[in-house]
Design a protein around this motif. Structure first.
Motif, mmCIF file in Angstrom:
data_model
loop_
_atom_site.group_PDB
_atom_site.id
_atom_site.type_symbol
_atom_site.label_atom_id
_atom_site.label_comp_id
_atom_site.label_asym_id
_atom_site.label_seq_id
_atom_site.Cartn_x
_atom_site.Cartn_y
_atom_site.Cartn_z
ATOM 1 N N LYS A 185 0.750 -0.960 0.347
ATOM 2 C CA LYS A 185 -0.293 0.222 -0.250
ATOM 3 C C LYS A 185 1.555 1.014 -0.082
ATOM 4 O O LYS A 185 1.814 1.438 0.163
ATOM 5 N N TRP A 186 0.210 2.569 -0.549
ATOM 6 C CA TRP A 186 1.152 3.678 -0.268
ATOM 7 C C TRP A 186 0.289 4.397 -0.884
ATOM 8 O O TRP A 186 -0.838 5.253 -1.314
ATOM 9 N N ASP A 187 0.620 5.295 -0.077
ATOM 10 C CA ASP A 187 -0.720 6.257 0.671
ATOM 11 C C ASP A 187 0.244 8.133 1.018
ATOM 12 O O ASP A 187 0.432 8.265 1.940
ATOM 13 N N GLY B 241 7.498 6.859 2.403
ATOM 14 C CA GLY B 241 7.156 6.002 1.287
ATOM 15 C C GLY B 241 7.941 7.252 -0.160
ATOM 16 O O GLY B 241 8.003 6.815 -1.183
ATOM 17 N N THR B 242 8.535 7.409 -0.261
ATOM 18 C CA THR B 242 9.383 8.381 -1.009
ATOM 19 C C THR B 242 9.935 7.373 -1.552
ATOM 20 O O THR B 242 11.200 5.997 -2.064
ATOM 21 N N GLY B 243 10.149 7.668 -3.364
ATOM 22 C CA GLY B 243 10.396 6.920 -4.272
ATOM 23 C C GLY B 243 10.393 4.906 -4.870
ATOM 24 O O GLY B 243 10.116 5.022 -5.517
ATOM 25 N N ALA C 156 13.872 1.347 9.643
ATOM 26 C CA ALA C 156 14.030 0.440 8.682
ATOM 27 C C ALA C 156 14.391 0.527 7.018
ATOM 28 O O ALA C 156 13.797 2.298 6.769
ATOM 29 N N VAL C 157 15.180 0.594 6.773
ATOM 30 C CA VAL C 157 15.690 1.499 5.610
ATOM 31 C C VAL C 157 15.105 0.642 4.227
ATOM 32 O O VAL C 157 15.398 -1.019 4.418
#
Ligand code: ATP
Length: 356
Positions: A248-250, A267-269, A350-351
């Motif tokens: 999911k991406w918001d 969520g960057t990129g 978290a990387v």
């Protein structure tokens, strides 16, 4: 005066069918302590030997202080090398070893004596000028090798695993000594090691090499906290890797699936459906006896707790069998030993590494 003391541009070194260094480009700044770090066989020594002039690149350019030096022999370069095995002349005493390069340069005797005295004092061996190398300890021999390499006033000092033969305690002492020496002299040091802790302690910047290529170049904290490849994350320190997908991406936050749980990440990129790997350092994971309100959690079973002096290393097993390593301060474990734990971490811990 160019800012970069050493520049490698698309350097390739092939030995018959073996590519030891593969398209290596790196700019090393004036006065910088730069470490080439990587496992055995990754090409770091070959890269160093090309800068020294002991090997010539198959392709590419090497600049020292702005001049292309490809084809130029070692003694005509503004660099000097310290080798792991010291390479001292056994039949010469310490002062004669240090004077050797100066004699080759035909320096006047009085000047040589002055420089030898200066170098002996630099490495705190004033009283040892008359001794033979076999009458010195490992650490003292290493200091003589450094003094000898510095005596000719190189602009760049190349160090190939120079502390490898020393015991751990002496090695740690010499790491700091060398770093302080470099800071005092302000000349460029290029240091080769496979020891990640040594690289983190000593360097201004680290270039992590993998299979002849430069995987990442950055400060110790960038390399440790923001590894760009799975190899770098795994090679530097200990980490937990989770291979997963973005579910999911918001906007700012994306969610990835870890053991059926939606774990939030920056969520960057990223985009939904993308395959990624999460790297979470053991010291960034929190253990608790019940789920923390407002945080995702993974339920885990205790496998073992290992006391490692300054830390307590706890190995847990997730329901699918994946192991998670958590590191806590030995004197302050968060909770007492029990069978079931809840594992969580802050989003910044978290990387996210894109899976290639
Ligand atoms: P180590 O830490 O073990 O010294 P390294 O990262 O410094 O490893 P290199 O010594 O640069 O690695 O070697 C890189 C690759 O090139 C290796 O596969 C090695 O076998 C090969 N190699 C190095 N020198 C030569 C040579 N003279 N002839 C043929 N192959 C070589």
């Amino acid at each position: 005066m160019p800012d970069n003391m050493v520049q490698l541009v698309n350097v390739v070194k092939e030995f018959e069918d073996n590519v030891a260094v593969n398209d290596l480009s790196i700019d090393i700044r004036r006065g910088e302590f730069l470490t080439l770090l990587g496992p055995s066989g990754c090409g770091k020594t070959t890269a160093l030997r090309m800068i020294a002039g002991f090997e010539q690149p198959t392709r590419g350019e090497i600049y020292l202080d702005g001049e292309n030096v490809v084809g130029r022999p070692p003694y005509k370069r503004v660099v000097n090398t310290v080798f792991q095995n010291y390479a001292l002349f056994p039949h010469m005493n310490v002062a004669e070893n240090i004077a050797f390069g100066l004699k080759m340069k035909k320096m006047a005797k009085a000047e040589i004596n002055e420089q030898v005295t200066r170098m002996l004092s630099l490495v705190q061996l004033e009283a040892y000028g008359e001794r033979r190398p076999n009458q010195l300890s490992g650490g003292q021999r290493q200091r003589v090798a450094i003094a000898r390499a510095l005596a000719t006033n190189p602009k760049v000092l190349l160090l190939d695993e120079p502390l490898g033969a020393l015991d751990l305690k002496l090695r740690k002492q010499m790491q700091l000594e060398l770093k302080h020496l470099q800071q005092r002299l302000g000349i460029t040091f290029i240091f080769v090691t496979h020891d990640q802790e040594e690289a983190l302690i000593m360097s201004d910047r680290i270039g992590v090499m993998h299979r002849g290529r430069l995987d990442q170049l950055g400060t110790p904290s960038e390399i440790y906290d923001k590894p760009r490849t799975i190899f770098v994350a795994d090679f530097i320190g200990e980490t937990n890797l989770f291979s997963t997908v973005v579910t999911k991406w918001d906007g700012n936050t994306a969610y990835v699936d870890v053991e059926g749980c939606g774990v939030p990440v920056d969520g960057t990129g990223l985009r939904a459906g993308e395959a990624v790997t999460l790297s979470v350092r053991p010291e960034r994971i929190r253990l608790s006896s019940k789920p923390e309100p407002g945080f995702f959690y993974l339920q885990a079973r205790l496998k073992e707790r290992i006391f490692v002096g300054t830390a307590l290393k706890t190995v847990l097993v997730l329901p699918t069998g994946t192991e998670v390593v958590v590191s806590e301060q030995a004197l302050a474990p968060v909770i007492s030993e029990q069978d079931e734990y809840y594992v969580t971490w802050n989003m910044e811990a978290a990387v996210v590494i894109k899976t290639e």
